[in-house]
Design an enzyme around this catalytic site. Structure first.
Site, PDB file in Angstrom:
ATOM      1  N   HIS A   1       0.819  -1.215   0.000  1.00 49.81           N
ATOM      2  CA  HIS A   1       0.000   0.000   0.000  1.00 49.81           C
ATOM      3  C   HIS A   1       0.856   1.270   0.000  1.00 49.81           C
ATOM      4  O   HIS A   1       0.349   2.361   0.285  1.00 49.81           O
ATOM      5  CB  HIS A   1      -0.940   0.009   1.207  1.00 49.81           C
ATOM      6  CG  HIS A   1      -1.961  -1.079   1.170  1.00 49.81           C
ATOM      7  ND1 HIS A   1      -2.832  -1.241   0.116  1.00 49.81           N
ATOM      8  CD2 HIS A   1      -2.239  -2.081   2.038  1.00 49.81           C
ATOM      9  CE1 HIS A   1      -3.608  -2.287   0.341  1.00 49.81           C
ATOM     10  NE2 HIS A   1      -3.256  -2.828   1.498  1.00 49.81           N
TER      11      HIS A   1
ATOM     12  N   HIS B   1       2.535  -7.981   6.520  1.00 49.29           N
ATOM     13  CA  HIS B   1       1.459  -7.980   5.522  1.00 49.29           C
ATOM     14  C   HIS B   1       0.243  -8.823   5.897  1.00 49.29           C
ATOM     15  O   HIS B   1      -0.872  -8.407   5.612  1.00 49.29           O
ATOM     16  CB  HIS B   1       1.946  -8.397   4.126  1.00 49.29           C
ATOM     17  CG  HIS B   1       0.856  -8.475   3.092  1.00 49.29           C
ATOM     18  ND1 HIS B   1       0.197  -7.354   2.637  1.00 49.29           N
ATOM     19  CD2 HIS B   1       0.285  -9.531   2.450  1.00 49.29           C
ATOM     20  CE1 HIS B   1      -0.721  -7.734   1.729  1.00 49.29           C
ATOM     21  NE2 HIS B   1      -0.691  -9.038   1.612  1.00 49.29           N
TER      22      HIS B   1
ATOM     23  N   HIS C   1       7.588  -8.204   3.082  1.00 52.26           N
ATOM     24  CA  HIS C   1       6.152  -7.914   3.070  1.00 52.26           C
ATOM     25  C   HIS C   1       5.495  -8.836   2.054  1.00 52.26           C
ATOM     26  O   HIS C   1       5.558  -8.589   0.847  1.00 52.26           O
ATOM     27  CB  HIS C   1       5.952  -6.443   2.712  1.00 52.26           C
ATOM     28  CG  HIS C   1       4.590  -5.949   3.031  1.00 52.26           C
ATOM     29  ND1 HIS C   1       4.220  -5.559   4.301  1.00 52.26           N
ATOM     30  CD2 HIS C   1       3.488  -5.806   2.268  1.00 52.26           C
ATOM     31  CE1 HIS C   1       2.959  -5.181   4.285  1.00 52.26           C
ATOM     32  NE2 HIS C   1       2.489  -5.324   3.061  1.00 52.26           N
TER      33      HIS C   1
HETATM   34 FE   FE2 Z   1      -0.483  -4.386   6.110  1.00 55.06          FE
HETATM   35 FE   FE2 Z   2       0.362  -5.223   2.949  1.00 60.37          FE
END
Ligand code: FE2
Ligand code: FE2
Length: 263
Positions: A67, A180, A155
């Site tokens: 993100h 994540h 991640h």
């Molecule tokens: Fe996250």
């Molecule tokens: Fe993520």
């Protein structure tokens, strides 16, 4: 020896609240704090207000994830390197990608000596958007000298990809800790070569949630197979972290840490 705390994905206002409430006291036992803040802005990405809150709570470095680009703010923050020590994923293919995928810090240890710590953030590729090979990206990075103790935030969605990366890097970095999934895993350990590993640190956000979201919308999504608007869950927040002792690019100790508001 460096005492390093890594805090998992800070999620929305509840995540920022528990971080602001708990990290300032917790951080006194550590020489350096790394915080993954990829969900700090309302569950998606990072904006200036969220970055300021995470740094004020005691983070020395902010890592990101899939993100990373959700808020335009992040481009301006990445240009202000001195004020915003942000590390975004290393393994994008575009050479013009803003920001940096790793960063070295000269950290004062408890004895007052300076030790180098390099923080790296990489994205996995299994069940995720297409990016460059994280294994190769780290091999390339580790050819550089002078990185000190290397901390890798992987991640990624798949537990197998994270474990394979940790074994691939064992003995060449001090720690590989996953983020994540927002769920902490109970596999905290030091691999034979001296690399600390935990598949996922877990997240820092609302405890009564589906990985941060109010359960209503995710339940309806799975029930009906139609999209539903997600919102950040209310209620007590938890803080999940991994505490590490690192020396000469090896881990001396690694421990899971969890704090729940109201406990
Ligand atoms: Fe996250
Ligand atoms: Fe993520």
């Amino acid at each position: 020896m460096l005492r390093v705390l890594f805090v998992g994905d800070v999620y929305g206002q509840p995540g920022r609240r528990v971080l602001a409430q708990h990290l300032p006291t917790l951080r006194s036992g550590f020489d350096f704090v790394i915080v993954n803040a990829e969900n700090a802005a309302g569950g998606f990405g990072l904006h200036r207000e969220a970055a300021d809150a995470v740094l004020k709570a005691g983070a020395g470095c902010i890592t990101l994830g899939n993100h990373a680009w959700h808020h335009k703010d992040v481009f301006a923050l990445m240009l202000d390197e001195a004020k915003y020590p942000i590390v975004r994923p290393l393994n994008y293919t575009d050479p013009g990608t803003p920001g940096v995928g790793w960063r070295s810090f000269d950290v004062k240890n408890a004895a007052g000596e300076s030790e180098r710590l390099t923080v790296v953030n990489v994205l996995g590729r299994v069940f995720m958007e297409a990016v460059a090979n994280p294994f190769r990206a780290l091999d390339d990075l580790l050819e550089r000298g002078d990185l000190g103790s290397v901390f890798v935030d992987i991640h990624a969605e798949a537990t197998s990809e994270k474990a394979a990366l940790a074994w691939h890097l064992d003995g060449r970095v001090a720690a590989v800790i996953g983020t994540h999934t927002h769920v902490p895993t109970a596999d905290t350990r030091i691999l034979p070569g001296g690399t600390a590993f935990q598949t996922d640190a877990g997240f820092t956000g609302p405890a009564r949630s589906v990985i941060g979201a109010d359960p209503e919308a995710p339940v309806q999504k799975f029930l009906t197979e139609r999209p539903h608007r997600f919102s950040v869950a209310a209620g007590p927040a938890e803080l999940n972290a991994v505490a590490l002792r690192l020396e000469d690019n090896r881990a001396l100790a690694v421990e899971r840490y969890r704090y729940l508001e109201g406990d």
